[in-house]
Design a protein around this motif. Sequence first.
Motif, PDB file in Angstrom:
ATOM      1  N   ASP A 181      22.696  49.581  39.552  1.00 48.84           N
ATOM      2  CA  ASP A 181      23.369  47.751  40.102  1.00 48.84           C
ATOM      3  C   ASP A 181      22.395  47.269  39.202  1.00 48.84           C
ATOM      4  O   ASP A 181      22.572  46.510  38.312  1.00 48.84           O
ATOM      5  CB  ASP A 181      22.860  47.616  41.008  1.00 48.84           C
ATOM      6  N   THR A 182      21.067  47.931  38.585  1.00 48.99           N
ATOM      7  CA  THR A 182      19.878  46.699  38.224  1.00 48.99           C
ATOM      8  C   THR A 182      20.030  47.097  37.146  1.00 48.99           C
ATOM      9  O   THR A 182      20.157  46.091  36.175  1.00 48.99           O
ATOM     10  CB  THR A 182      18.529  47.573  39.069  1.00 48.99           C
ATOM     11  N   LYS A 183      19.704  48.505  36.916  1.00 48.27           N
ATOM     12  CA  LYS A 183      21.191  48.765  35.268  1.00 48.27           C
ATOM     13  C   LYS A 183      22.140  48.174  35.231  1.00 48.27           C
ATOM     14  O   LYS A 183      21.823  47.395  32.995  1.00 48.27           O
ATOM     15  CB  LYS A 183      20.523  50.023  34.558  1.00 48.27           C
ATOM     16  N   LYS A 184      22.638  47.745  35.192  1.00 50.43           N
ATOM     17  CA  LYS A 184      23.598  47.115  34.983  1.00 50.43           C
ATOM     18  C   LYS A 184      23.407  45.508  34.473  1.00 50.43           C
ATOM     19  O   LYS A 184      24.227  44.251  33.682  1.00 50.43           O
ATOM     20  CB  LYS A 184      25.508  46.867  35.719  1.00 50.43           C
ATOM     21  N   LEU A 185      22.962  44.864  35.446  1.00 50.86           N
ATOM     22  CA  LEU A 185      22.497  43.406  35.087  1.00 50.86           C
ATOM     23  C   LEU A 185      21.419  43.700  34.350  1.00 50.86           C
ATOM     24  O   LEU A 185      21.107  42.258  33.464  1.00 50.86           O
ATOM     25  CB  LEU A 185      22.041  42.789  36.665  1.00 50.86           C
TER      26      LEU A 185
ATOM     27  N   ASP B  81      31.072  44.711  41.877  1.00 54.31           N
ATOM     28  CA  ASP B  81      31.068  46.589  42.290  1.00 54.31           C
ATOM     29  C   ASP B  81      32.309  46.265  40.884  1.00 54.31           C
ATOM     30  O   ASP B  81      32.435  48.019  40.510  1.00 54.31           O
ATOM     31  CB  ASP B  81      31.394  46.788  43.373  1.00 54.31           C
ATOM     32  N   GLU B  82      33.627  45.144  40.401  1.00 55.13           N
ATOM     33  CA  GLU B  82      34.490  45.543  39.781  1.00 55.13           C
ATOM     34  C   GLU B  82      33.846  45.149  38.430  1.00 55.13           C
ATOM     35  O   GLU B  82      35.235  45.287  37.471  1.00 55.13           O
ATOM     36  CB  GLU B  82      35.799  44.524  40.243  1.00 55.13           C
ATOM     37  N   GLY B  83      32.939  45.146  38.068  1.00 54.59           N
ATOM     38  CA  GLY B  83      32.595  44.837  36.849  1.00 54.59           C
ATOM     39  C   GLY B  83      32.730  43.919  36.308  1.00 54.59           C
ATOM     40  O   GLY B  83      33.213  43.360  34.966  1.00 54.59           O
ATOM     41  N   VAL B  84      32.684  42.257  36.797  1.00 58.85           N
ATOM     42  CA  VAL B  84      33.154  40.757  36.853  1.00 58.85           C
ATOM     43  C   VAL B  84      31.690  40.256  37.084  1.00 58.85           C
ATOM     44  O   VAL B  84      31.402  40.016  37.488  1.00 58.85           O
ATOM     45  CB  VAL B  84      34.108  40.401  37.529  1.00 58.85           C
ATOM     46  N   VAL B  85      31.368  39.406  35.448  1.00 64.46           N
ATOM     47  CA  VAL B  85      30.128  38.989  36.055  1.00 64.46           C
ATOM     48  C   VAL B  85      30.789  37.646  36.295  1.00 64.46           C
ATOM     49  O   VAL B  85      31.981  37.246  35.872  1.00 64.46           O
ATOM     50  CB  VAL B  85      30.035  38.825  34.429  1.00 64.46           C
ATOM     51  N   GLN B  86      30.177  37.192  36.752  1.00 65.54           N
ATOM     52  CA  GLN B  86      29.639  35.370  37.150  1.00 65.54           C
ATOM     53  C   GLN B  86      28.564  34.905  36.261  1.00 65.54           C
ATOM     54  O   GLN B  86      27.928  35.264  37.097  1.00 65.54           O
ATOM     55  CB  GLN B  86      29.859  35.224  38.740  1.00 65.54           C
ATOM     56  N   LEU B  87      28.983  33.698  36.723  1.00 74.57           N
ATOM     57  CA  LEU B  87      28.275  32.704  35.374  1.00 74.57           C
ATOM     58  C   LEU B  87      28.613  31.079  35.972  1.00 74.57           C
ATOM     59  O   LEU B  87      29.491  31.370  36.123  1.00 74.57           O
ATOM     60  CB  LEU B  87      28.218  33.284  34.094  1.00 74.57           C
ATOM     61  N   ARG B  88      27.303  30.768  35.630  1.00 77.33           N
ATOM     62  CA  ARG B  88      27.029  29.151  35.860  1.00 77.33           C
ATOM     63  C   ARG B  88      26.836  29.341  34.331  1.00 77.33           C
ATOM     64  O   ARG B  88      25.805  29.027  34.014  1.00 77.33           O
ATOM     65  CB  ARG B  88      26.427  29.089  36.657  1.00 77.33           C
TER      66      ARG B  88
ATOM     67  N   VAL C  51      28.207  46.290  27.388  1.00 80.60           N
ATOM     68  CA  VAL C  51      28.115  46.941  28.204  1.00 80.60           C
ATOM     69  C   VAL C  51      29.094  47.581  29.485  1.00 80.60           C
ATOM     70  O   VAL C  51      30.221  46.769  30.084  1.00 80.60           O
ATOM     71  CB  VAL C  51      27.755  45.890  29.261  1.00 80.60           C
ATOM     72  N   GLU C  52      29.270  48.780  29.699  1.00 79.16           N
ATOM     73  CA  GLU C  52      29.855  49.482  30.250  1.00 79.16           C
ATOM     74  C   GLU C  52      30.402  49.453  31.420  1.00 79.16           C
ATOM     75  O   GLU C  52      29.163  49.206  32.571  1.00 79.16           O
ATOM     76  CB  GLU C  52      29.660  50.632  29.769  1.00 79.16           C
ATOM     77  N   GLY C  53      31.861  49.207  32.035  1.00 79.39           N
ATOM     78  CA  GLY C  53      32.180  48.781  32.972  1.00 79.39           C
ATOM     79  C   GLY C  53      32.548  47.064  33.338  1.00 79.39           C
ATOM     80  O   GLY C  53      32.803  46.843  34.719  1.00 79.39           O
ATOM     81  N   ILE C  54      32.169  46.319  32.535  1.00 82.02           N
ATOM     82  CA  ILE C  54      32.449  45.303  32.128  1.00 82.02           C
ATOM     83  C   ILE C  54      33.939  44.884  31.976  1.00 82.02           C
ATOM     84  O   ILE C  54      34.130  45.531  31.047  1.00 82.02           O
ATOM     85  CB  ILE C  54      31.156  44.039  31.759  1.00 82.02           C
ATOM     86  N   THR C  55      34.247  44.195  33.005  1.00 84.41           N
ATOM     87  CA  THR C  55      35.521  43.659  33.025  1.00 84.41           C
ATOM     88  C   THR C  55      36.291  43.293  32.527  1.00 84.41           C
ATOM     89  O   THR C  55      37.873  42.225  32.261  1.00 84.41           O
ATOM     90  CB  THR C  55      36.770  44.469  34.415  1.00 84.41           C
ATOM     91  N   GLU C  56      35.764  41.604  32.871  1.00 84.79           N
ATOM     92  CA  GLU C  56      36.022  40.158  33.210  1.00 84.79           C
ATOM     93  C   GLU C  56      35.016  39.044  33.498  1.00 84.79           C
ATOM     94  O   GLU C  56      33.758  39.499  33.931  1.00 84.79           O
ATOM     95  CB  GLU C  56      36.857  39.689  34.336  1.00 84.79           C
ATOM     96  N   VAL C  57      34.669  37.970  32.848  1.00 84.76           N
ATOM     97  CA  VAL C  57      33.754  37.483  33.044  1.00 84.76           C
ATOM     98  C   VAL C  57      34.701  35.525  33.340  1.00 84.76           C
ATOM     99  O   VAL C  57      35.524  35.461  33.050  1.00 84.76           O
ATOM    100  CB  VAL C  57      33.176  36.601  31.660  1.00 84.76           C
TER     101      VAL C  57
END
Length: 82
Positions: free
Chosen positions: A6-10, A38-45, A72-78
């Motif tokens: 988790d930390t590495k992905k962040l 966990d599903e690879g969705v990045v949430q941004l503000r 970034v491996e595993g990211i599916t959506e923003v």
Amino acid sequence: MNLMADTKKLEEVQEVLDKLRPFLQRDGGDCELVDVTDEGVVQLRLHGACGSCPSSTITLKAGIERALIEEVEGITEVQQVF
């Protein structure tokens, strides 16, 4: 996913955002990483001009999302969160 993963992905997501940030700031905006699910969705503000810009969806999907999925491996959506 474990805490180390988790930390590495962040960190990886933040590195990509840091590369894109100058382009957002040049137009008076910015973005804040809220979470990566966990599903690879990045949430941004989005902040500043980006928060109210009619083109923010295009920036989010065609710019930020494309870069994150490529780098970034595993990211599916923003997704934008408010």
